[in-house]
Design an enzyme around this catalytic site. Structure first.
Site, mmCIF file in Angstrom:
data_model
loop_
_atom_site.group_PDB
_atom_site.id
_atom_site.type_symbol
_atom_site.label_atom_id
_atom_site.label_comp_id
_atom_site.label_asym_id
_atom_site.label_seq_id
_atom_site.Cartn_x
_atom_site.Cartn_y
_atom_site.Cartn_z
ATOM 1 N N GLN A 12 -19.235 -0.509 -19.104
ATOM 2 C CA GLN A 12 -19.703 0.062 -17.832
ATOM 3 C C GLN A 12 -20.885 1.007 -18.053
ATOM 4 O OE1 GLN A 12 -17.514 2.346 -14.293
ATOM 5 N NE2 GLN A 12 -17.784 3.706 -16.031
ATOM 6 N N SER A 134 -14.673 12.856 -24.094
ATOM 7 C CA SER A 134 -13.912 12.558 -22.881
ATOM 8 C C SER A 134 -13.087 13.752 -22.418
ATOM 9 C CB SER A 134 -12.966 11.391 -23.164
ATOM 10 O OG SER A 134 -12.005 11.271 -22.155
ATOM 11 N N GLU A 136 -10.271 13.455 -21.453
ATOM 12 C CA GLU A 136 -8.917 13.228 -21.987
ATOM 13 C C GLU A 136 -8.628 14.164 -23.162
ATOM 14 O OE1 GLU A 136 -6.178 10.866 -21.290
ATOM 15 O OE2 GLU A 136 -7.214 11.192 -19.404
ATOM 16 N N TYR A 157 -5.740 7.688 -27.992
ATOM 17 C CA TYR A 157 -7.155 7.645 -27.601
ATOM 18 C C TYR A 157 -7.741 9.061 -27.597
ATOM 19 C CZ TYR A 157 -11.166 7.550 -24.403
ATOM 20 O OH TYR A 157 -12.408 7.737 -23.832
ATOM 21 N N HIS A 187 -15.573 8.583 -14.724
ATOM 22 C CA HIS A 187 -16.663 8.106 -13.874
ATOM 23 C C HIS A 187 -16.505 6.604 -13.688
ATOM 24 C CE1 HIS A 187 -17.963 8.764 -18.029
ATOM 25 N NE2 HIS A 187 -18.563 7.590 -17.930
ATOM 26 N N ARG A 199 -10.657 0.780 -10.101
ATOM 27 C CA ARG A 199 -11.112 -0.607 -9.901
ATOM 28 C C ARG A 199 -9.931 -1.517 -9.610
ATOM 29 N NH1 ARG A 199 -14.928 -4.516 -11.586
ATOM 30 N NH2 ARG A 199 -15.044 -5.759 -9.673
HETATM 31 P P1 NAP Z 1 -15.947 0.447 -21.556
HETATM 32 O O1 NAP Z 1 -16.418 -0.165 -20.278
HETATM 33 O O2 NAP Z 1 -14.566 0.172 -22.036
HETATM 34 O O3 NAP Z 1 -16.997 -0.036 -22.689
HETATM 35 C C1 NAP Z 1 -16.728 0.157 -24.048
HETATM 36 C C2 NAP Z 1 -17.815 -0.505 -24.877
HETATM 37 O O4 NAP Z 1 -17.470 -0.390 -26.261
HETATM 38 C C3 NAP Z 1 -17.977 -2.012 -24.617
HETATM 39 O O5 NAP Z 1 -19.337 -2.360 -24.745
HETATM 40 C C4 NAP Z 1 -17.165 -2.635 -25.732
HETATM 41 O O6 NAP Z 1 -17.537 -3.958 -26.050
HETATM 42 C C5 NAP Z 1 -17.546 -1.693 -26.864
HETATM 43 N N1 NAP Z 1 -16.632 -1.770 -28.001
HETATM 44 C C6 NAP Z 1 -15.280 -1.761 -28.003
HETATM 45 N N2 NAP Z 1 -14.817 -1.860 -29.248
HETATM 46 C C7 NAP Z 1 -15.895 -1.954 -30.058
HETATM 47 C C8 NAP Z 1 -16.064 -2.107 -31.453
HETATM 48 N N3 NAP Z 1 -15.020 -2.238 -32.278
HETATM 49 N N4 NAP Z 1 -17.327 -2.124 -31.953
HETATM 50 C C9 NAP Z 1 -18.399 -2.062 -31.125
HETATM 51 N N5 NAP Z 1 -18.297 -1.939 -29.782
HETATM 52 C C10 NAP Z 1 -17.056 -1.877 -29.260
HETATM 53 O O7 NAP Z 1 -16.119 2.009 -21.532
HETATM 54 P P2 NAP Z 1 -17.058 2.931 -20.572
HETATM 55 O O8 NAP Z 1 -16.269 3.307 -19.383
HETATM 56 O O9 NAP Z 1 -18.385 2.314 -20.437
HETATM 57 O O10 NAP Z 1 -17.149 4.245 -21.468
HETATM 58 C C11 NAP Z 1 -18.196 4.420 -22.422
HETATM 59 C C12 NAP Z 1 -17.755 5.453 -23.453
HETATM 60 O O11 NAP Z 1 -17.470 6.691 -22.806
HETATM 61 C C13 NAP Z 1 -16.480 5.103 -24.228
HETATM 62 O O12 NAP Z 1 -16.600 5.662 -25.508
HETATM 63 C C14 NAP Z 1 -15.391 5.819 -23.464
HETATM 64 O O13 NAP Z 1 -14.297 6.078 -24.300
HETATM 65 C C15 NAP Z 1 -16.115 7.079 -23.046
HETATM 66 N N6 NAP Z 1 -15.687 7.728 -21.803
HETATM 67 C C16 NAP Z 1 -15.571 7.018 -20.649
HETATM 68 C C17 NAP Z 1 -15.243 7.685 -19.476
HETATM 69 C C18 NAP Z 1 -15.151 6.965 -18.163
HETATM 70 O O14 NAP Z 1 -14.580 7.539 -17.220
HETATM 71 N N7 NAP Z 1 -15.702 5.768 -18.035
HETATM 72 C C19 NAP Z 1 -15.057 9.072 -19.499
HETATM 73 C C20 NAP Z 1 -15.198 9.752 -20.701
HETATM 74 C C21 NAP Z 1 -15.531 9.076 -21.855
HETATM 75 P P3 NAP Z 1 -16.916 -5.223 -25.248
HETATM 76 O O15 NAP Z 1 -17.705 -5.304 -23.957
HETATM 77 O O16 NAP Z 1 -17.171 -6.357 -26.175
HETATM 78 O O17 NAP Z 1 -15.476 -4.931 -25.009
HETATM 79 O O1 F7E Z 2 -5.922 6.186 -15.245
HETATM 80 C C1 F7E Z 2 -2.804 6.579 -13.381
HETATM 81 C C2 F7E Z 2 -2.778 6.828 -14.879
HETATM 82 O O2 F7E Z 2 -6.612 4.292 -16.707
HETATM 83 C C3 F7E Z 2 -6.104 7.257 -14.344
HETATM 84 C C4 F7E Z 2 -10.930 6.114 -19.338
HETATM 85 O O3 F7E Z 2 -12.239 5.764 -18.937
HETATM 86 O O4 F7E Z 2 -11.032 8.153 -18.097
HETATM 87 C C5 F7E Z 2 -10.299 6.961 -18.255
HETATM 88 O O5 F7E Z 2 -8.960 7.246 -18.630
HETATM 89 C C6 F7E Z 2 -4.752 7.753 -13.882
HETATM 90 C C7 F7E Z 2 -3.746 8.004 -14.995
HETATM 91 O O6 F7E Z 2 -8.089 6.342 -16.485
HETATM 92 C C8 F7E Z 2 -2.045 3.080 -12.883
HETATM 93 O O7 F7E Z 2 -1.445 7.115 -15.316
HETATM 94 C C9 F7E Z 2 -1.392 4.974 -12.073
HETATM 95 O O8 F7E Z 2 -3.081 9.207 -14.771
HETATM 96 O O9 F7E Z 2 -7.944 4.792 -14.607
HETATM 97 P P1 F7E Z 2 -7.164 5.289 -15.749
HETATM 98 P P2 F7E Z 2 -7.793 7.493 -17.557
HETATM 99 O O10 F7E Z 2 -6.522 7.297 -18.262
HETATM 100 O O11 F7E Z 2 -8.004 8.791 -16.856
HETATM 101 C C10 F7E Z 2 -11.109 8.980 -19.270
HETATM 102 C C11 F7E Z 2 -11.951 10.178 -18.949
HETATM 103 C C12 F7E Z 2 -11.530 8.234 -20.479
HETATM 104 O O12 F7E Z 2 -12.157 8.798 -21.374
HETATM 105 C C13 F7E Z 2 -10.982 6.870 -20.664
HETATM 106 O O13 F7E Z 2 -11.806 6.125 -21.565
HETATM 107 O O14 F7E Z 2 -4.181 6.733 -13.042
HETATM 108 N N1 F7E Z 2 -2.360 5.248 -12.996
HETATM 109 N N2 F7E Z 2 -1.185 3.661 -11.990
HETATM 110 C C14 F7E Z 2 -2.785 4.091 -13.515
HETATM 111 N N3 F7E Z 2 -3.750 3.815 -14.421
HETATM 112 C C15 F7E Z 2 -3.971 2.521 -14.738
HETATM 113 N N4 F7E Z 2 -4.941 2.218 -15.629
HETATM 114 N N5 F7E Z 2 -3.263 1.501 -14.163
HETATM 115 C C16 F7E Z 2 -2.277 1.721 -13.225
HETATM 116 O O15 F7E Z 2 -1.642 0.808 -12.720
#
Ligand code: NAP
Ligand code: F7E
Length: 344
Positions: A12, A134, A136, A157, A187, A199
């Site tokens: 994403q 993160s 988290e 994680y 985000h 989503r």
């Molecule tokens: P995402 O959609 O899950 O994308 C993760 C990316 O990492 C994908 O391109 C995936 O490739 C790649 N990847 C996974 N395993 C890999 C490996 N072994 N070697 C190389 N690439 C690998 O995550 P995102 O939401 O864009 O988040 C981007 C980063 O920000 C991540 O590090 C996530 O933990 C961190 N983060 C996200 C959020 C959020 O709310 N979105 C918040 C805080 C931090 P594939 O497409 O092939 O799977």
């Molecule tokens: O869960 C609750 C779940 O999986 C949000 C990643 O991008 O943001 C993400 O992590 C909340 C949690 O995101 C379902 O228990 C309820 O409390 O959408 P999530 P996350 O765990 O906050 C952080 C910042 C990152 O860094 C991570 O990479 O929603 N929840 N019911 C559920 N969550 C999921 N996935 N599925 C359910 O059915």
């Protein structure tokens, strides 16, 4: 022209960041994992055939588990900036695959930092590095969480992201490297992976509205998150690397809503009541939950001038509207005799 290398470009954030940097005139390089099916759907619209003209987006096969490959990519690309967005990023999955998660999220970051350190030494360069931290990492710490809040990770994680954060900080102090830790709160976007809760909900709203799905099974509805728009957040990543000194920043909206509040808004957008469709399935509960994340973005706003543009309501509407379109297309295919199976 600046050159950026993005690990995690197919995700994403990687896709929005690639768009943003290309729009600023960067030559963008990305690391893509080899997969048996196409995993470049989020960036296909940016890709040009490398045989036809000088491409602005160049992809390289690599993996964070493969340090030698990372070194080779760095030497070939010679980037000014490296963005480490690659991760096994699903919190619930990290309880099922903890060693793999640690290998990619924690050790993978270390491999990349080592590769950049050596590249800097050999080439006398000073590559700027963004590390995707993160919210988290705050886990059980009370809100609002800021850069001064101690970490209290609640999943493999999150513990791996804490390790990566400290590796990055240590490399900054030990070797004088320009490395920024972004501590980003949740985000989302229409490009969000379909198993993250926002989503999963908006996909279900679209499919229920178009008669393709009857129920939505979820876990804990009481968890609160500070949800922003991914397109806004990737700008903060770039801004951190343009600042005169490397530092760590919380990026958040400052507002928090529960999963239930997200449900009310998302189903309300199409005139439905979520309670008629949602059922609780304990399989989605986590062994340890993060109850309440709400960021304090004062530092990133005052130091870098960043602020979010998209509100919570706008974000929910944007995601629901896109998923309504997607479901309509799926409905059309189903009615024409083609079935598309989607598991979220
Ligand atoms: P995402 O959609 O899950 O994308 C993760 C990316 O990492 C994908 O391109 C995936 O490739 C790649 N990847 C996974 N395993 C890999 C490996 N072994 N070697 C190389 N690439 C690998 O995550 P995102 O939401 O864009 O988040 C981007 C980063 O920000 C991540 O590090 C996530 O933990 C961190 N983060 C996200 C959020 C959020 O709310 N979105 C918040 C805080 C931090 P594939 O497409 O092939 O799977
Ligand atoms: O869960 C609750 C779940 O999986 C949000 C990643 O991008 O943001 C993400 O992590 C909340 C949690 O995101 C379902 O228990 C309820 O409390 O959408 P999530 P996350 O765990 O906050 C952080 C910042 C990152 O860094 C991570 O990479 O929603 N929840 N019911 C559920 N969550 C999921 N996935 N599925 C359910 O059915």
């Amino acid at each position: 022209m600046k050159r950026a290398l993005i690990a995690g470009i197919t995700g994403q954030d990687g896709s929005y960041l690639a768009e943003f940097l290309a729009g600023k005139g960067y030559e963008v390089h990305g690391i893509v994992r080899r997969a048996s099916s196409f995993n470049t759907g989020r960036i296909d619209h940016l890709y040009q055939d490398p045989h036809e003209n000088k491409p602005r987006l160049v992809l390289h096969y690599g993996d964070l588990s493969d340090g030698t490959g990372l070194r080779r990519i760095l030497e070939n690309v010679r980037p000014d900036e490296v963005y480490n967005l690659a991760a096994q990023s699903h919190v619930k999955v990290s309880f099922e695959a903890p060693e793999y998660t640690a290998d990619i999220v924690a050790s993978g970051t270390l491999r990349l930092l080592e590769a950049v350190r050596d590249y800097n030494d050999i080439s006398k360069a000073s590559v700027r590095v963004y590390q995707a931290g993160s919210s988290e990492m705050f886990g059980a710490a009370s809100p609002p969480q800021s850069e001064a809040t101690p970490f209290y990770p609640r999943s493999p994680y999150a513990a791996s992201k804490v390790a990566a954060h400290w590796y990055a900080l240590n490399y900054r102090e030990a070797y004088g490297m320009f490395i920024c830790n972004g501590i980003l709160f949740n985000h989302e976007s229409p490009r969000r992976g379909e198993t993250f809760v926002t989503r999963k909900i908006t996909r279900a709203v679209g499919r229920i509205k178009h008669g393709l799905q009857e129920k939505l099974f979820l876990g804990n509805l009481d968890a609160k998150r500070d949800w922003g728009f991914a397109g806004d957040y990737v700008e903060a990543m770039c801004m951190m690397l343009q600042h005169d000194k490397p530092d760590d920043y919380v990026v958040a909206t400052g507002e928090a809503y529960s999963v239930q509040e997200f449900l009310v808004k998302a189903f309300g957008r199409v005139g439905l009541n979520w309670q008629d469709y949602v059922e609780i399935d304990p399989r989605y509960f986590r062994p340890t939950e993060v109850d309440f994340l709400q960021g304090d973005p004062t530092k990133v706003m005052t130091t870098l001038g960043w602020k979010p543009r998209v509100s919570f309501d706008e974000l929910v509407n944007m995601m629901v509207d896109q998923d309504l379109d997607l479901a309509l297309r799926e409905r059309t295919l189903t009615d024409a005799g083609f079935r598309r199976h989607i598991h979220s």
